[in-house]
Design a protein around this motif. Sequence first.
Motif, PDB file in Angstrom:
ATOM      1  N   GLN A  67       0.904  -1.057   0.003  1.00 25.06           N
ATOM      2  CA  GLN A  67       0.117  -0.112   0.169  1.00 25.06           C
ATOM      3  C   GLN A  67       0.847   1.292   0.087  1.00 25.06           C
ATOM      4  O   GLN A  67       0.458   2.045  -0.946  1.00 25.06           O
ATOM      5  CB  GLN A  67      -1.102  -0.011   1.168  1.00 25.06           C
ATOM      6  N   VAL A  68       1.717   1.217   1.009  1.00 24.97           N
ATOM      7  CA  VAL A  68       2.888   2.566   0.987  1.00 24.97           C
ATOM      8  C   VAL A  68       3.465   2.757  -0.404  1.00 24.97           C
ATOM      9  O   VAL A  68       3.568   3.720  -1.036  1.00 24.97           O
ATOM     10  CB  VAL A  68       3.647   2.391   2.143  1.00 24.97           C
ATOM     11  N   SER A  69       3.939   1.460  -1.031  1.00 23.37           N
ATOM     12  CA  SER A  69       4.512   1.757  -2.482  1.00 23.37           C
ATOM     13  C   SER A  69       3.678   2.395  -3.517  1.00 23.37           C
ATOM     14  O   SER A  69       4.004   3.126  -4.161  1.00 23.37           O
ATOM     15  CB  SER A  69       5.051   0.494  -2.508  1.00 23.37           C
ATOM     16  N   LEU A  70       2.328   1.963  -3.340  1.00 23.82           N
ATOM     17  CA  LEU A  70       1.520   2.329  -4.266  1.00 23.82           C
ATOM     18  C   LEU A  70       1.315   3.851  -4.204  1.00 23.82           C
ATOM     19  O   LEU A  70       0.972   4.521  -5.187  1.00 23.82           O
ATOM     20  CB  LEU A  70       0.151   1.591  -4.252  1.00 23.82           C
ATOM     21  N   ALA A  71       1.216   4.337  -2.901  1.00 22.42           N
ATOM     22  CA  ALA A  71       0.955   5.594  -2.539  1.00 22.42           C
ATOM     23  C   ALA A  71       2.294   6.514  -2.892  1.00 22.42           C
ATOM     24  O   ALA A  71       2.082   7.451  -3.564  1.00 22.42           O
ATOM     25  CB  ALA A  71       0.807   5.971  -1.147  1.00 22.42           C
ATOM     26  N   LEU A  97       4.304   5.974  -5.451  1.00 18.32           N
ATOM     27  CA  LEU A  97       4.381   5.837  -6.902  1.00 18.32           C
ATOM     28  C   LEU A  97       3.783   7.285  -7.508  1.00 18.32           C
ATOM     29  O   LEU A  97       4.319   8.051  -8.450  1.00 18.32           O
ATOM     30  CB  LEU A  97       3.167   5.106  -7.543  1.00 18.32           C
ATOM     31  N   VAL A  98       2.913   8.158  -6.625  1.00 25.07           N
ATOM     32  CA  VAL A  98       2.161   9.240  -7.354  1.00 25.07           C
ATOM     33  C   VAL A  98       3.464  10.540  -7.151  1.00 25.07           C
ATOM     34  O   VAL A  98       3.902  11.207  -7.861  1.00 25.07           O
ATOM     35  CB  VAL A  98       1.057   9.819  -6.213  1.00 25.07           C
ATOM     36  N   PRO A  99       3.962  10.700  -6.064  1.00 26.10           N
ATOM     37  CA  PRO A  99       5.040  11.777  -5.890  1.00 26.10           C
ATOM     38  C   PRO A  99       6.411  11.439  -6.933  1.00 26.10           C
ATOM     39  O   PRO A  99       6.952  12.373  -7.469  1.00 26.10           O
ATOM     40  CB  PRO A  99       5.446  11.902  -4.418  1.00 26.10           C
ATOM     41  N   VAL A 100       6.722  10.124  -7.026  1.00 27.73           N
ATOM     42  CA  VAL A 100       7.844   9.884  -7.717  1.00 27.73           C
ATOM     43  C   VAL A 100       7.477  10.011  -9.248  1.00 27.73           C
ATOM     44  O   VAL A 100       8.247  10.785 -10.074  1.00 27.73           O
ATOM     45  CB  VAL A 100       8.348   8.275  -7.597  1.00 27.73           C
ATOM     46  N   ALA A 101       6.269   9.604  -9.840  1.00 32.72           N
ATOM     47  CA  ALA A 101       5.968   9.856 -11.227  1.00 32.72           C
ATOM     48  C   ALA A 101       5.839  11.497 -11.172  1.00 32.72           C
ATOM     49  O   ALA A 101       6.393  11.843 -12.363  1.00 32.72           O
ATOM     50  CB  ALA A 101       4.564   9.105 -11.374  1.00 32.72           C
ATOM     51  N   PHE A 102       5.286  12.250 -10.415  1.00 33.93           N
ATOM     52  CA  PHE A 102       5.131  13.519 -10.579  1.00 33.93           C
ATOM     53  C   PHE A 102       6.603  14.163 -10.569  1.00 33.93           C
ATOM     54  O   PHE A 102       6.613  15.352 -11.215  1.00 33.93           O
ATOM     55  CB  PHE A 102       4.299  14.300  -9.284  1.00 33.93           C
ATOM     56  N   CYS A 107       3.804  -1.970 -13.615  1.00 29.86           N
ATOM     57  CA  CYS A 107       4.616  -3.279 -13.024  1.00 29.86           C
ATOM     58  C   CYS A 107       4.357  -3.212 -11.646  1.00 29.86           C
ATOM     59  O   CYS A 107       4.179  -4.546 -10.986  1.00 29.86           O
ATOM     60  CB  CYS A 107       6.037  -3.193 -13.355  1.00 29.86           C
ATOM     61  N   LEU A 108       4.371  -2.291 -10.730  1.00 25.79           N
ATOM     62  CA  LEU A 108       4.217  -2.254  -9.243  1.00 25.79           C
ATOM     63  C   LEU A 108       2.820  -2.729  -9.206  1.00 25.79           C
ATOM     64  O   LEU A 108       2.569  -3.086  -7.998  1.00 25.79           O
ATOM     65  CB  LEU A 108       4.608  -0.886  -8.690  1.00 25.79           C
ATOM     66  N   VAL A 109       1.940  -1.950  -9.795  1.00 30.07           N
ATOM     67  CA  VAL A 109       0.363  -2.434  -9.528  1.00 30.07           C
ATOM     68  C   VAL A 109       0.127  -3.870  -9.630  1.00 30.07           C
ATOM     69  O   VAL A 109      -0.170  -4.406  -8.971  1.00 30.07           O
ATOM     70  CB  VAL A 109      -0.358  -1.625 -10.448  1.00 30.07           C
ATOM     71  N   HIS A 110       0.898  -4.282 -10.842  1.00 31.29           N
ATOM     72  CA  HIS A 110       0.760  -5.857 -10.989  1.00 31.29           C
ATOM     73  C   HIS A 110       1.308  -6.517  -9.907  1.00 31.29           C
ATOM     74  O   HIS A 110       0.671  -7.644  -9.524  1.00 31.29           O
ATOM     75  CB  HIS A 110       1.430  -6.012 -12.158  1.00 31.29           C
ATOM     76  N   ALA A 111       2.383  -5.901  -9.442  1.00 35.51           N
ATOM     77  CA  ALA A 111       3.194  -6.944  -8.219  1.00 35.51           C
ATOM     78  C   ALA A 111       2.101  -6.998  -7.069  1.00 35.51           C
ATOM     79  O   ALA A 111       1.953  -7.950  -6.116  1.00 35.51           O
ATOM     80  CB  ALA A 111       4.546  -6.176  -7.945  1.00 35.51           C
ATOM     81  N   TRP A 150       9.344  -5.143  -2.426  1.00 35.70           N
ATOM     82  CA  TRP A 150       8.993  -3.725  -2.432  1.00 35.70           C
ATOM     83  C   TRP A 150      10.411  -2.991  -2.019  1.00 35.70           C
ATOM     84  O   TRP A 150      10.795  -2.050  -3.064  1.00 35.70           O
ATOM     85  CB  TRP A 150       7.813  -3.274  -1.575  1.00 35.70           C
ATOM     86  N   PRO A 151      11.160  -3.153  -1.174  1.00 32.61           N
ATOM     87  CA  PRO A 151      12.375  -2.477  -0.860  1.00 32.61           C
ATOM     88  C   PRO A 151      13.331  -2.670  -2.176  1.00 32.61           C
ATOM     89  O   PRO A 151      13.946  -1.545  -2.653  1.00 32.61           O
ATOM     90  CB  PRO A 151      12.985  -3.279   0.256  1.00 32.61           C
ATOM     91  N   LEU A 152      13.365  -3.982  -2.790  1.00 31.37           N
ATOM     92  CA  LEU A 152      14.244  -4.138  -3.796  1.00 31.37           C
ATOM     93  C   LEU A 152      13.854  -3.198  -5.043  1.00 31.37           C
ATOM     94  O   LEU A 152      14.825  -2.794  -5.640  1.00 31.37           O
ATOM     95  CB  LEU A 152      14.629  -5.560  -4.083  1.00 31.37           C
ATOM     96  N   ALA A 153      12.637  -3.202  -5.406  1.00 32.31           N
ATOM     97  CA  ALA A 153      12.040  -2.582  -6.354  1.00 32.31           C
ATOM     98  C   ALA A 153      12.351  -1.039  -6.431  1.00 32.31           C
ATOM     99  O   ALA A 153      12.655  -0.407  -7.279  1.00 32.31           O
ATOM    100  CB  ALA A 153      10.457  -2.849  -6.644  1.00 32.31           C
ATOM    101  N   TRP A 154      12.198  -0.565  -5.202  1.00 34.96           N
ATOM    102  CA  TRP A 154      12.478   0.877  -4.918  1.00 34.96           C
ATOM    103  C   TRP A 154      14.050   1.070  -5.012  1.00 34.96           C
ATOM    104  O   TRP A 154      14.377   2.273  -5.493  1.00 34.96           O
ATOM    105  CB  TRP A 154      11.961   1.456  -3.687  1.00 34.96           C
ATOM    106  N   PHE A 155      14.946   0.350  -4.621  1.00 37.06           N
ATOM    107  CA  PHE A 155      16.378   0.488  -4.713  1.00 37.06           C
ATOM    108  C   PHE A 155      16.412   0.439  -6.383  1.00 37.06           C
ATOM    109  O   PHE A 155      17.356   1.137  -6.958  1.00 37.06           O
ATOM    110  CB  PHE A 155      17.234  -0.502  -4.085  1.00 37.06           C
TER     111      PHE A 155
END
Lengths: 483, 98
Positions: free
Chosen positions: A28-32, A34-39, A89-93, A107-112
Amino acid sequence: MNPLPWLVALPLTGAILVFVLPGRWRAQVSLALLVPVAFASLLTLAGVLSQGTQSHVLGGWLAPLGIGLRADGFAAGMAVLTALVATPCLVHAAFSLRTKAAREGFWPLAWFLWAALNTIWLSADLFNLYVGIELLGLAAVGLVALAGSAQSLAAAMRYLLVALLGSLLYLLGVALIYAALGSLALADLAAHGAGEPTVLIAVVLMTFGLLLKTALFPLHGWLPPAHGGALTPVSALLSALVIKASLFILVRLWLTMGPGAMPVTLAWTLGLMGGGAVFWGGWMALRQTRLKILVAYSTVAQIGLLFLFFPLVTGTPIAAATLAWDGMVLMLAAHACAKAAMFLAAGNLVLAIGGERIADLNGVCRFRPFSLLCFGIAGVSLSGLPPSGGFAAKWLLVQSALASGQWIWLPVLLGGGLLSAAYVVKVLASALVEGPVSDRFKVPSLPLDLSAFVLGCISLVLGLVAHTPLAWLRAGGPFAGGG
Amino acid sequence: MSGGAWYAWVGVALSTLGFFGFVVHRHLVRRLLAFNIMGSGCFLLLVGLAGDGRAIDPVAQALVLTGIVVAVASTALALVLLRRWYRVSGESVLPEDV
């Protein structure tokens, strides 16, 4: 406020944040996040388009000891592409990962991984690129190993060894360039690098290291087991973005020195290896019996097409070089979207039939038509049919080959397209055949199909609207005047 | 030969030796050791070339320190993977055919 540091800081903070959070909140935190990173990615691109090349010096420490970030059109475009591909991809995950290890470790690895990718796009010096590519390799290897089976562990181990060797060769080159020029900034390399024999040796070493990491034929042996055996969203991220990072560094090196300064022999070697990759990868994909390994071999083939850029840009007229640049960049973007879509769709099909074998797809068109449609859309772009992004990119590369008189690449471009059409049709044919009388198909949830569908549609539409993003990507680069 | 050049040549020798070991050996621990030797060679080359005939260069030192951190992290990850692979498969080499 300058968004450049945030592009690196946000994913890095995200990685540490989700690592300390309890496992059930990580998705959930990762999906949230996504918004600032994409922005931030979009903001960077907007900044580059309105005010030209952006730069930022971290903490006010100037080079050579400090770290500078720099974004031209290419870098900002890659950051936006990363956000565009990684989000589905993250939504799929979030919806597809089942085992506890995968759900919590991903999740930690995907963000790294994301932080490393953004570091690479924005780096202004060779050593920061080294750190970025090492972090990328470590995160990617961890993600491959997440699948947990013996095969995926072996694939991760082999991938790690190749990645380590590749980055040490790169580091050797960095050491030589530092000795020759006393600086690691790309700007200094551009100003003083041409004609130095040490720099040339360094560039050859770095090129070899980066080819290992990009898995260009015949150095591709590690890729199919690593990409084909990983968890589905991991395969998509690796094939779409991770191998593009080492290619990105190679292109940067090549263009920083000015394509004229690079040896034509080396460029042609890269092009011929690319040609070999197109045919060998396509042929091997056609021979596979397991769906995700087929898609992984298709990546080997498509990497080859991207390397046709080097002979087309070295020692050719500026018009041909500009066409080659546009074709390569568009191919890169279209392949990133289409391959991520294809891996996600393949993962959904595997989920539906409960196995990897292509022969078991019989009857899937009746029961899971939407999953199959997503696979088909991705296939249209990969095999370069109009109006997809893959078609427009190949068209530009063909134009460039004609303009520079390098006819030899035409059979590669056309034959590669035929081979990719053949392996896509092989999968579709197996799925369209009425199967054994059975309706024991599992149902992938809607977000899984939708994430593949969205990516596929982007790769398809990219061909129709290619003109604008191509102009963005040229901004601040050596081909800014063309078009 | 100045001190810096001497270190640089030792670095080249170590890197070559490490590269050779990395390519020739199949046992994963040996390959990992070879990687570390090759890495040390790279660092020695970097410091040696940068310090050749000039004052001690803080940038090269900073780069090598970062490089050592990266190498330690990679080695740790490789060891974890290696132990897991050994436990799962009972092998200390990778299967050659894929």
